[in-house]
Write a protein that holds these residues in place. Sequence first.
Motif, PDB file in Angstrom:
ATOM      1  N   GLY A   1      71.065  27.829  46.464  1.00  0.00           N
ATOM      2  CA  GLY A   1      72.110  28.644  45.865  1.00  0.00           C
ATOM      3  C   GLY A   1      70.897  29.917  45.940  1.00  0.00           C
ATOM      4  O   GLY A   1      69.644  29.563  45.510  1.00  0.00           O
ATOM      5  N   GLY A   2      71.366  31.058  46.155  1.00  0.00           N
ATOM      6  CA  GLY A   2      70.133  32.367  45.292  1.00  0.00           C
ATOM      7  C   GLY A   2      68.775  31.461  44.264  1.00  0.00           C
ATOM      8  O   GLY A   2      67.667  32.375  43.599  1.00  0.00           O
ATOM      9  N   GLY A   3      69.843  31.900  43.135  1.00  0.00           N
ATOM     10  CA  GLY A   3      69.216  31.287  41.841  1.00  0.00           C
ATOM     11  C   GLY A   3      68.678  29.778  41.871  1.00  0.00           C
ATOM     12  O   GLY A   3      67.974  29.867  40.636  1.00  0.00           O
ATOM     13  N   GLN A   4      68.126  28.882  42.865  1.00  0.00           N
ATOM     14  CA  GLN A   4      67.583  27.751  41.981  1.00  0.00           C
ATOM     15  C   GLN A   4      65.876  27.914  42.568  1.00  0.00           C
ATOM     16  O   GLN A   4      65.458  29.097  43.090  1.00  0.00           O
ATOM     17  CB  GLN A   4      67.588  26.570  43.572  1.00  0.00           C
ATOM     18  CG  GLN A   4      69.190  26.496  43.578  1.00  0.00           C
ATOM     19  CD  GLN A   4      69.585  25.259  42.209  1.00  0.00           C
ATOM     20  OE1 GLN A   4      69.662  25.437  41.328  1.00  0.00           O
ATOM     21  NE2 GLN A   4      69.677  24.022  43.057  1.00  0.00           N
ATOM     22  N   VAL A   5      64.856  26.936  42.424  1.00  0.00           N
ATOM     23  CA  VAL A   5      63.479  27.065  42.139  1.00  0.00           C
ATOM     24  C   VAL A   5      62.576  26.785  43.705  1.00  0.00           C
ATOM     25  O   VAL A   5      63.317  26.165  44.108  1.00  0.00           O
ATOM     26  CB  VAL A   5      62.901  25.691  41.121  1.00  0.00           C
ATOM     27  CG1 VAL A   5      61.352  26.584  41.338  1.00  0.00           C
ATOM     28  CG2 VAL A   5      63.322  26.455  39.705  1.00  0.00           C
ATOM     29  N   LYS A   6      62.534  28.391  44.412  1.00  0.00           N
ATOM     30  CA  LYS A   6      62.196  28.157  45.933  1.00  0.00           C
ATOM     31  C   LYS A   6      60.631  28.027  45.781  1.00  0.00           C
ATOM     32  O   LYS A   6      60.154  27.843  44.776  1.00  0.00           O
ATOM     33  CB  LYS A   6      62.178  29.924  46.424  1.00  0.00           C
ATOM     34  CG  LYS A   6      63.676  30.282  45.759  1.00  0.00           C
ATOM     35  CD  LYS A   6      64.926  29.659  46.620  1.00  0.00           C
ATOM     36  CE  LYS A   6      65.799  30.251  47.017  1.00  0.00           C
ATOM     37  NZ  LYS A   6      66.936  29.871  47.085  1.00  0.00           N
TER      38      LYS A   6
END
Length: 631
Positions: A486-491
Amino acid sequence: MSAILSVDDLNDFISPGVACIKPIETLPAQKPEDTSNAYEVTTEDQVAASAPPPPAQISLTDCLACSGCVTSAEAVLVSLQSHSEVLTTLDSHRSLQPPWLAHNGTNGTEHSCNGAHNGTNGHACGEGKLFVASVSPQTRASLAAVFQVSEVEAGNMITQLLSGPAGLKNGGACGSDFTWVIDTNVVREACLVAAAEEVATALSPGAHKTSRANGSEGAIDTTPKQPILTSACPGWICYAEKTHPYVLPHLSQLKSPQALTGTLIKSVLSQRYNIPPSQIWHLAIMPCFDKKLEASRSELTSGAWHPKHDSSQTPVRDVDCVITARELLHLATNRNISFSSLPRTPLSPSQRTPFPDPKLDAFLFPPTRRKNQDPAGGSSGGYLYHILQTYQAQHPGSWISVTRGRNADVVEYALVRKSETIIRMARFYGFRNIQNLVRRLKPAKISRMPGAKGGVSRRPGGAGGEGIKEYAYVEVMACPGGCTNGGGQVKVTEVEDVRAAEGVRAVNGDVVVARPGPKEQKEWLSRVDEAYFSSSDAESVDGDGDGNQEMKDVDTPTTNGHKSSAEEHVVNGISRTYIQDMFTHWSEITGVDLQNLVYTSYRKVESDVGKKKPSDMERVAGLAVTVGGGW
């Protein structure tokens, strides 16, 4: 807009459409010409750009604001849901303490609260609120990979931050914290059982002959058409409502675990404590930003289930605020709390407040902790796999055939017994694959050519939908790879900075390169998936003499601590009988029909391309009134 949300975070969602008004090209710089004759007359096409214009900037306000995933009004609403909003709310309202509120929910009067029961640290705190949080397993997996702990320990650290003695209550103006922190895995199991029942009902003979007599397409009282499409991903739902409304009849009417948790929390607490839903503040910690849009849906408010609600009242959202894993870390930083230093153990029993209903308390806070999902079920809740296993349990001797599609995010499943195919399902992740899916579901157009046979139709682009329509169920998720991406996970690009800020060193060869690329991001996602699937099949919470708790394995098939009898239908350790009993109990104690508690509706969103648009302020005001609550 949240400070960490940028155009780079939108790589797994919708690309700009053909109606996008933002320029993507700029004039090249040209050599300056002699301008000694100031009065020279030239034609317009001879004028050269004196300097290259700045690159076009595309934000959520611009991208597909006409008919796409996010409108400018929704972008403003999303911006209000952030870690700053959480801190502001905690610092503006004191925590209601449930013991003094407890009653049987039948006296007909609403409670009010004064500061006598809650510390305010000398700060003028406003109306008391009951703070409740729910945490997704994907968020825990992301933080577990970052801080190199187990998914269980990451969950305990989150609980310690939100409710523990060393957490948010320290340094807060009102000393407020969260009374309960709920694992959405518990509610997800209820969603899986409900999803299997919905599919079985929809595929039964004659299901659609009576279900659509009174309800419009996508209404709460309709039965979805085959193939039934998952509705738990809000990015996919926005896309369908605004660009492909012809798929609405196929959408599952079931609420997502986030939405169902919000309805459960507010409907039960407002009834048991006899307080208005506006005094219950629900925070959801989720893997993607699209969950903020889901929380803002007008269908997911108290207007859908509150017995005393009327049209003159402003409905209150079931989920007041959504933050992601990265925003949770900002939440700790703003309180000067080192997340990596938080205890990795659960809160002691003396620190836990029982839920006001004993039966629901045992359901929401079970003595056993189950794994997230079998790896074969994927990292997005395992809807398809649970439904497939439910059918397999009803057909002894059958086996599941798995076939990979055009890429890793398209997978086909078939339940086979001997030479018979009992049921077919598929998984489509990522918007590129979703676009192929909806294109093949598009209704055929009747040919208007003179002499054409009656009923002869054609499909755009030669796409054929018969293969898709053979599927009974399709699990659709917007993010490639599923919800752990998901876009809010730590990249992967942020891991090194987060660890450096927390003073955490990499171990076991987990080294983050200086300039990570797609390959490194893929490897990082595999680590997050490993953390997600790392939990054992079942674990029991026992306390020692010092009040500490530890997890122990339990072999008995259970659902949230409920021991299953031989005659019950148990699929992957989830008892259908137990879940159905909980649904019935929930409906009885709230006095609300189960359909209004568990299911939702969808609507076609008309495009405003070429139409006179109201100002952003007018649109935000109108949408805020419709949504209501929280702010």
